[in-house]
Scaffold this active site. Structure first.
Site, mmCIF file in Angstrom:
data_model
loop_
_atom_site.group_PDB
_atom_site.id
_atom_site.type_symbol
_atom_site.label_atom_id
_atom_site.label_comp_id
_atom_site.label_asym_id
_atom_site.label_seq_id
_atom_site.Cartn_x
_atom_site.Cartn_y
_atom_site.Cartn_z
ATOM 1 N N LYS A 79 7.100 -15.392 20.535
ATOM 2 C CA LYS A 79 7.933 -14.285 21.030
ATOM 3 C C LYS A 79 7.462 -12.983 20.387
ATOM 4 C CE LYS A 79 12.928 -13.407 21.435
ATOM 5 N NZ LYS A 79 14.242 -13.953 21.052
ATOM 6 N N SER A 154 17.194 -14.336 24.922
ATOM 7 C CA SER A 154 16.189 -13.307 24.979
ATOM 8 C C SER A 154 14.765 -13.845 24.887
ATOM 9 C CB SER A 154 16.418 -12.287 23.857
ATOM 10 O OG SER A 154 16.374 -12.926 22.611
ATOM 11 N N SER A 178 19.545 -17.262 21.969
ATOM 12 C CA SER A 178 18.292 -16.813 22.583
ATOM 13 C C SER A 178 17.166 -17.817 22.660
ATOM 14 C CB SER A 178 17.802 -15.547 21.875
ATOM 15 O OG SER A 178 18.686 -14.494 22.190
#
Lengths: 484, 484
Positions: A79, A154, A178
């Site tokens: 990420k 996310s 997330s």
């Protein structure tokens, strides 16, 4: 079978035993990824050359007979809120334009030391604030099962990459769901570890007391292996205490008693998810598990408010450093220091981030502090205690991953309160610092259905063991073929 | 008749003496380094960085707190003090709010009525320092500058903030408080508190009480960069408040900056800053074990006041002389080492206060680097006692020895002195010569006209000059009287 379709262990074993080279493996994976990228858009930065170089170095080491790590040659995505030396990091935001970190996050360092090869930095909601990846300054990633839908957030790019077969594992981060929400929407396995299990050094902070880095994979054996590597002790994070607990992620104890939450029974959820829950209960019972009702009244009533009070207050301070003075987006024609800070931040940050920073500023105002922030800290203890009590009655809790399946892009963004509600099943876990495993529970009309197992602190290995019962019933996640 | 009483509190920041910065392993010695060369991701607050607490800072904080008669909290914690400014790397400062490491102490000064008075200390807490700003304007002030430069080398240096209660009642008391505080910090070893190197900074809170019950509004005074500035700024501010009260007003609650060149305070251009506090989530609680506190207490040297009392008692020194000798621990130790090596207290007192400090000043060295060991000085002083050298001669020898690398014999030869002095027959001979050539003076003494002893002294002087001071005055006088 293509190399990219192999599991993590199969890929690592293949490279180690020289069945194929690390470079071949990397090429198979990255070419597959590139072929789908225009439809899925999971990457912010594709580290093509760096990845290939690393794969070649791996091959040289193997040829020279040098020892290689447990993840030899296996490609992965991280990420984009985790820093890698020399590779731009954006955290999904314009605010970090042009910033190239001079150091690497510990979790990524540990993986690379074991031979893993970074393929790219993955798309995400801006500064990890969101549940759909729609707030990314670089456009929304598409769900590989249906590209008109969101991948969840996310960590949307990380989940989509694994689901679409770019790589067998990726790293996401979870502050209020997330990892688990995109795992559920994209049909992959994902773990938010116990708080303190994985070093946060190098993770761009959102809610420091809530954030954890965790893996997403297509089967639980692979997940256990990644956890073993990234949970190594790290002096650079004072909240990382995994070394006290010596966990063997491949050898947990499956649950004997599994709880279901009384207060969740009346929540409105998609019928497919309800059906999957019932299937899961059947599978657990068949494995000898006793289902026990647990009651979480305080959590049901206050967790959402408590989470937002804590998260935005911490986020407000964590994001204060982004003012354009040392790195990142900066206006060029400011007339004063205040003007410089105000305009750089107003222009650099997106709407959702600004919303949360302002909320945090308000809640920690010296005159408001005792009405919101301080009580939230106290309620947080009550929430942790309520979970502890529940875990004296059961070994873990089974619950949905979200009230809905992956929704269409744009469907939820108009009402932030509705967006916040989808966090309902995931948030309490971060407040208590306990681990939670997202497990795929089949598909409904081509869309993945996700369930969640929640355990007490340091029971991550046990969750994985219990998860394997479900994985046996529903099958390990398949690779999405790029969606409609 | 209305009377006015100043109500003053001081906030003093001292840099604690450690090898590394407070939250990272950057060295604490950056003197001479180029700007922004002495930094790392942690003290620069780069996204993803995390603080790791340097325990030695706590030990120094405990020492400082104990030296100020404070209680020590067994469990303290860190807070984020959030506000925006260009010298901050994170736009929050890791400090301590609710539970500082030390609290409820005191320091003694001489009050306006001549009696010893306790100024209570509310707290001593530890925190990180921020960067250093230099403004572009020719006078170095923010006003009129079109740019400012910031150097983050200092960011992350460990500070102790010492906050007094508003018990100080005059500028003079404030000055004494500041000087005493500095001395105590240096004695305890917690800080070198070198004003020139910016290791000690003060802010004052000033208001004035009127005997009719009115109070002026409290003003914070900043930018006092020397002891002199501290005293003058407070004097100015007190007078300003009295004038306001006399005219019927009560002033404005504000921050004012001292302007040394203009000899006045003026309102600060920087807007009133709102500090928001949240618990620092990246650091665990600071635990100070009882054993640490006991050990630190036992390692504290005799404090300045106790030493001052003892020097007067044990060595018969005057209060003023004792003040000079105890001003620095090094000087006090040097003085006592001389006595231990055999010098008399009164001679050691005179010589250390005058000759030693003078030479140290001229050479710009500290007492610990003084070119003459206390034992060597003691040897010289003993020679004076024994009449081997006169004081005048000894001073010349001393100066020569201080030039470096000369023994007492070598130095003595260089000034033309004989070690061992003149006595016995040689002395008799010289006295005889002087007496014979001053028969008229001898006659005056014989006839009892020398009531004040001046004539004897005159003869003595002549003898001494002849002998270059190398004889005991008592011996000379005895022989002269013998001749009379």
């Amino acid at each position: 079978m293509e190399l990219y379709e192999l599991s993590l262990r199969e890929q690592a074993d293949g490279v180690k035993s020289q069945k194929f080279s690390a470079e071949q493996l990397f090429d198979s994976c990255v070419n597959h990824a590139i072929s789908l990228e225009s439809k899925i858009g999971a990457f912010i930065t594709l580290t093509l050359e760096e990845g290939r170089e690393a794969a070649r170095r791996m091959d040289k080491s193997i040829a020279a007979g040098k020892p290689v790590g447990k993840l030899a040659g296996v490609p992965f995505g991280a990420k984009d809120n985790m820093v890698v030396r020399g590779i731009q990091a954006t955290a999904g935001s314009k605010m970090l334009s042009g910033w190239v970190p001079p150091y690497t996050a510990s979790a990524i360092e540990f993986l690379c030391n074991e031979g893993a090869v970074l393929m790219g930095k993955m798309n995400m909601d801006e500064f990890a604030m969101g549940s759909s990846t729609e707030s990314s300054a670089f456009g929304c990633t598409s769900n590989p099962w249906d590209t008109s839908r969101v991948p969840g957030g996310s960590s949307g790019g990380s989940a989509a990459g694994v689901a679409a077969g770019y790589f067998p594992f990726s790293l996401g981060s979870d502050t209020g769901g997330s990892i688990r929400l995109p795992a559920a929407f994209c049909g992959v396995q994902g773990l938010k570890p116990t708080y303190g299990m994985v070093s946060r050094y190098g993770l761009i902070a959102y809610g420091s007391s809530l954030d954890q880095i965790g893996p997403m994979t297509r089967n639980l054996d692979d997940l256990a292996l990644v956890m073993q590597v990234i949970s190594a002790h790290d002096d650079r994070d004072s909240t990382s205490v995994s070394s006290c607990h010596n966990i063997d992620f491949s050898n947990g104890k499956a649950a004997k008693r599994v709880g279901f939450v009384k207060e969740f029974k009346d929540f409105k959820i998609d019928p497919a998810i309800k059906a999957a829950e019932e299937e899961a209960v059947k599978a657990l019972k068949a494995a000898g598990v006793e289902m026990v009702e647990v009651s979480l009244p305080i959590i049901s009533k206050y967790a959402l408010a408590c989470y937002y009070a804590v998260a935005v207050s911490e986020a407000n301070t964590n994001l204060a450093r982004f003012d354009g003075a040392r790195y990142g987006y900066a206006v060029k024609d400011a007339v004063s220091l205040t003007d410089f800070f105000t305009r750089s931040r107003s222009e650099g940050f997106g709407v959702e981030v600004k919303r949360r920073i302002l909320a945090g500023t308000f809640l920690t105002d010296p005159y408001e502090y005792d009405k919101y922030y301080t009580p939230a800290l106290k309620v947080r203890h009550l929430i942790a205690e309520e979970f502890e009590k529940a875990f004296s009655q059961v070994d873990c809790i089974l619950q949905p991953g979200s009230p809905t399946l992956a929704f269409k892009k744009g469907e939820k963004t108009k009402d932030s309160m509705l967006m916040y509600a989808s966090d309902m099943y995931t948030i309490p876990v971060n407040l208590a610092g306990i681990p939670s495993l997202a497990v795929n529970a089949g598909y409904s009309d081509g869309l993945p259905v996700g369930l969640q197992l929640v355990g007490k602190r340091w029971s991550d290995a046990d969750l994985i063991a219990t998860g394997k019962v479900l994985e046996a019933r529903f099958g390990a996640p398949k690779i999405a073929k790029g969606g409609a | 008749m209305l009377t006015y009483t100043p109500v003053i509190g001081l906030e003093v920041h001292v840099q604690l003496k450690t090898k590394s910065k407070i939250f990272c392993s950057c060295s604490a010695d950056y003197s001479g380094d180029a700007p922004n060369s002495h930094i790392c991701p942690v003290c620069m607050g780069l996204p993803g960085s995390l603080p790791v607490f340097n325990k030695h800072v706590a030990q120094q904080g405990v020492k400082g707190g104990l030296a100020l008669n404070c209680k020590i909290h067994e469990i303290a914690f860190f807070s984020r003090k959030a506000y925006y400014y260009a010298d901050m790397t994170k736009n929050f400062q890791i400090s301590q709010d609710d539970l500082p490491i030390a609290y409820q102490g005191y320091l003694e000064v001489v009050g306006e009525d001549g009696n010893v008075k306790r100024v209570r200390i509310n707290r001593l807490h530890i925190e990180e320092d921020v960067g250093k700003l230099t403004h572009g304007a020719s006078d170095g002030r923010l006003e009129g500058s079109s740019y400012s430069n910031v150097d983050y080398n200092r960011a992350g240096m460990p500070l102790a903030e010492i906050v007094s209660e508003p018990d100080i009642s005059s500028a003079r008391e404030a000055l004494e408080y500041a000087m005493t505080l500095r001395r105590i910090m240096r004695y305890s070893g917690a800080s070198d508190a070198d004003m020139e190197k910016g290791m000690m900074r003060f802010d004052a809170n000033v208001s004035v009480k009127c005997s009719d019950g009115r109070n002026s509004k409290r003003v914070e005074v900043k930018n006092m960069n020397s002891f002199r500035a501290l005293e003058r700024a407070i004097e100015f501010e007190v007078e300003r408040h009295i004038a306001i009260l006399e005219s019927g007003g009560d002033g404005l609650k504000e921050t004012r900056h001292w302007n040394d060149a203009k000899n006045e305070t003026s309102p600060s251009r920087v807007k009133e800053v709102y500090h928001k506090f949240i618990v620092e989530p990246d650091l665990p609680a600071l635990c100070v074990p009882r054993e640490w506190v006991e050990k630190a207490q036992s390692e504290l040297p005799e404090m300045p006041k106790a030493k001052w009392d003892r020097f007067q008692r044990e060595y018969g020194l005057s209060a003023i002389d004792a003040s000079v000798l105890i001003d620095s621990l090094e000087v006090a130790d040097y003085f006592e080492a001389c006595i231990k090596a055999g010098a008399s207290a009164s001679r050691a007192n005179n010589w250390v206060r005058t000759e030693v400090l003078r030479v140290a000043n001229e050479k710009g060295v500290s007492i610990s680097d003084f070119p003459l060991e206390p034992a060597s000085l003691a040897k010289l002083l003993i020679c004076i006692e024994d009449g081997k050298f006169s004081t005048t001669l000894a001073k010349q020898i001393f100066d020569k020895m201080c030039e470096g690398n000369k023994t007492m014999s070598e130095a003595a030869k260089m000034v033309g002195a004989q070690e061992g002095g003149v006595s016995g027959d040689k002395l008799e001979a010289v006295v005889g010569k002087i007496v014979d050539s001053n028969a008229d003076v001898i006659e005056e003494i014989r006839s009892g006209k020398d009531t004040s002893g001046k004539k004897i002294k005159f003869l003595l002087g002549l003898v001494m000059r002849e002998l270059k001071g190398q004889a005991k005055p008592d011996d000379i006088e005895k022989i002269i009287r013998g001749r009379i």
